[in-house]
Design an enzyme around this catalytic site. Structure first.
Site, short mmCIF file in Angstrom:
data_model
loop_
_atom_site.label_atom_id
_atom_site.label_comp_id
_atom_site.label_asym_id
_atom_site.label_seq_id
_atom_site.Cartn_x
_atom_site.Cartn_y
_atom_site.Cartn_z
N HIS A 279 -13.31 3.82 27.93
CA HIS A 279 -11.95 3.55 29.48
C HIS A 279 -11.62 4.09 30.13
CE1 HIS A 279 -9.64 7.58 28.03
NE2 HIS A 279 -10.50 7.53 27.42
N ASP A 291 -13.80 12.79 30.65
CA ASP A 291 -12.95 11.45 29.81
C ASP A 291 -12.07 10.54 30.46
OD1 ASP A 291 -11.43 10.79 27.75
OD2 ASP A 291 -9.64 12.23 27.87
N GLU A 325 -6.24 3.56 26.87
CA GLU A 325 -6.63 4.08 26.43
C GLU A 325 -5.18 5.32 25.82
OE1 GLU A 325 -7.80 7.20 23.20
OE2 GLU A 325 -7.94 7.53 25.52
N ASP A 353 -16.18 8.11 24.33
CA ASP A 353 -15.84 8.91 24.36
C ASP A 353 -15.61 10.05 24.23
OD1 ASP A 353 -12.94 9.30 25.82
OD2 ASP A 353 -12.04 8.01 24.17
ZN ZN Z 1 -10.66 9.44 26.55
#
Ligand code: ZN
Length: 456
Positions: A279, A291, A325, A353
């Site tokens: 994402h 992340d 996300e 992810d």
């Molecule tokens: Zn994530």
């Protein structure tokens, strides 16, 4: 008859062995190419240092779309395009402030941050007595009589005995996602949540909190794990009179977001689509390096590696950087909508992810027959540090594709350090290892190539 069966079995086994040998040669080329010429790490540097965090609706989120589309073109995608969608636009506002007020009017400054999607306190902030809860059951038992007018301190440490740290995150995560709204239902004026982190330090970790529209929406913050330890200790000594915090976060009207898609058309079965993604958005405290900048650049690297080797995949491969996300999943919904409206045939989707750490395996969410096919490939990954093909996996962005029949997988990197930095100011480029990131991409490219070659 027996002899015939025996010959057939021998033939089948030797055929399988030969094809596995041929596959292992190609996979070695894929891994060698990624480990030698990958642009994933430099792309991640660009995303983190030139763009920075990419919270939905932020100026950076738009910059990131252009930068990532450019990366996909450079990687050799035949076709790069955007899918436009509406995304929530939450803003953090001014730097948050907070204190614990101890007996004798002694004050202790908290390291805290507003939770994603939370409402602000207003200019004056909230000041109230603090009540600690360690389970949701406890909160429900206290009810309106025990909670009204107070700040609820959710102290749900992540269970250190779970070696798969996502399990601990899942279990304690309810304190952040559902806790504040439920506290609002019982008349609390604010919620303070212990950061969902595996370590003890001074960095608060943000993340979405979800309000139930039927309950009053109360402001909610995360405090660092060190502060949570301090607060619980002082509460036990009955040394805390009140707590105070001030946030000016708010939700603005929905704004634009984009999925960025880069595609290599399949040479034999172009209508069969394989998605590999991460994402594009991130929280705003760090740089969204693990992340999920890592997932995005790894997905792009899959395209680059196959192109660089001159491999023409039989099926269509799409690298997708999904929008939103973290606090809405609107990009994932848009991708599904488009797939449905074009009647696309999605056979497989793989998401990264879970951080750019050393890959250990894949989590698989698919039929038993598809699972068996994947298990036959398991040996091919041993030389590259991937040993586990486990049941259950995927990713939040690809999850909706299951409803149209796609088999799902998620890259499972080592998870011991992920929650030290997840959603915190420490999720920066410097905390991603180049080799670990590349090795994840190499294993992803190998699995994507196998599915593109043999289908599922
Ligand atoms: Zn994530």
């Amino acid at each position: 008859m027996k002899k015939f069966i025996l010959i057939t079995v021998v033939c089948f086994c030797s055929q399988l062995a030969f094809s596995q040998y041929a596959d292992s040669v190609i996979i070695k080329r894929i891994v060698d190419e990624t480990m030698t010429h990958s642009t994933a790490y430099e792309n991640l540097r660009k995303l983190c240092k030139q763009v920075g965090h990419r919270l939905s609706g932020s100026v950076n989120s738009f910059k990131a779309v252009t930068v990532v589309a450019e990366m996909m073109k450079k990687a050799g995608a035949d076709n790069v395009y955007l899918q436009k969608c509406m995304v929530p636009h939450w803003v953090r506002g001014e730097k948050e402030k907070g204190q614990i007020i101890l007996s004798g009017n002694k004050k202790y400054d908290l390291k805290l941050c507003a939770l994603g999607n939370s409402v602000g306190t207003g200019a004056k902030g909230v000041t109230a007595e603090v009540i600690e809860v360690n389970t949701m059951q406890q909160l429900n038992q206290l009810g309106i009589n025990g909670i009204k007018g107070k700040i609820v301190f959710f102290n749900f440490p992540m269970n250190p005995t779970y070696i798969k740290t996502f399990r601990a995150y899942g279990e304690s995560g309810i304190s952040r996602t559902r806790g504040p709204s439920l506290a609002g239902k019982y008349g609390a004026v604010g919620a303070m949540v212990r950061s969902l982190a595996s370590n003890l330090d001074d960095f608060p970790h943000t993340g979405t909190t979800v309000y139930n529209d039927s309950f009053p929406k109360i402001p909610a913050v995360a405090i660092s794990t060190n502060d949570a330890e301090y607060l619980t200790k002082e509460l036990k000594k009955r040394n805390v009179t009140k707590a105070y915090f001030r946030t000016t976060s708010k939700m603005l009207p929905d704004t634009l977001g984009y999925n960025v898609v880069g595609e290599i058309r399949g040479s034999q079965f172009p209508e069969e689509i394989i998605t590999v993604g991460g994402h594009l958005d991130s929280w705003d405290l760090g740089e969204g390096a693990n992340d999920d900048g890592s997932g995005v650049v790894q997905a792009i690297e899959v395209l680059r590696t196959l192109k660089a080797l001159g491999i023409k995949p039989k099926r269509t491969i799409r690298a997708v950087a999904f929008a939103n996300e973290e606090n809405g999943l609107r990009g994932a919904q848009k991708y599904l909508e488009e797939a449905k409206s074009k009647n696309e045939k999605h056979i497989f989707a793989l998401e990264s992810d879970a951080g750019g750490f050393t890959p250990r395996g894949f989590g698989l969410d698919m039929t038993t027959i598809q699972m068996q096919k994947n298990l036959q490939w398991k040996n091919l990954f041993y030389p590259y540090g991937v040993y586990e093909f486990a049941v259950g996996g995927g990713g939040a962005d690809i999850g909706p594709l299951k409803t149209i029949g796609a088999a799902l997988a998620g890259l499972s990197p080592d998870s011991q350090r992920y929650f030290d930095i997840h959603h915190a100011a420490t999720d920066v480029f410097e905390n991603v290892s180049e080799r670990e990131l590349k090795l994840g991409a190499a294993n992803m490219a190998s699995l994507i190539w196998l599915v593109s070659e043999y289908g599922l």
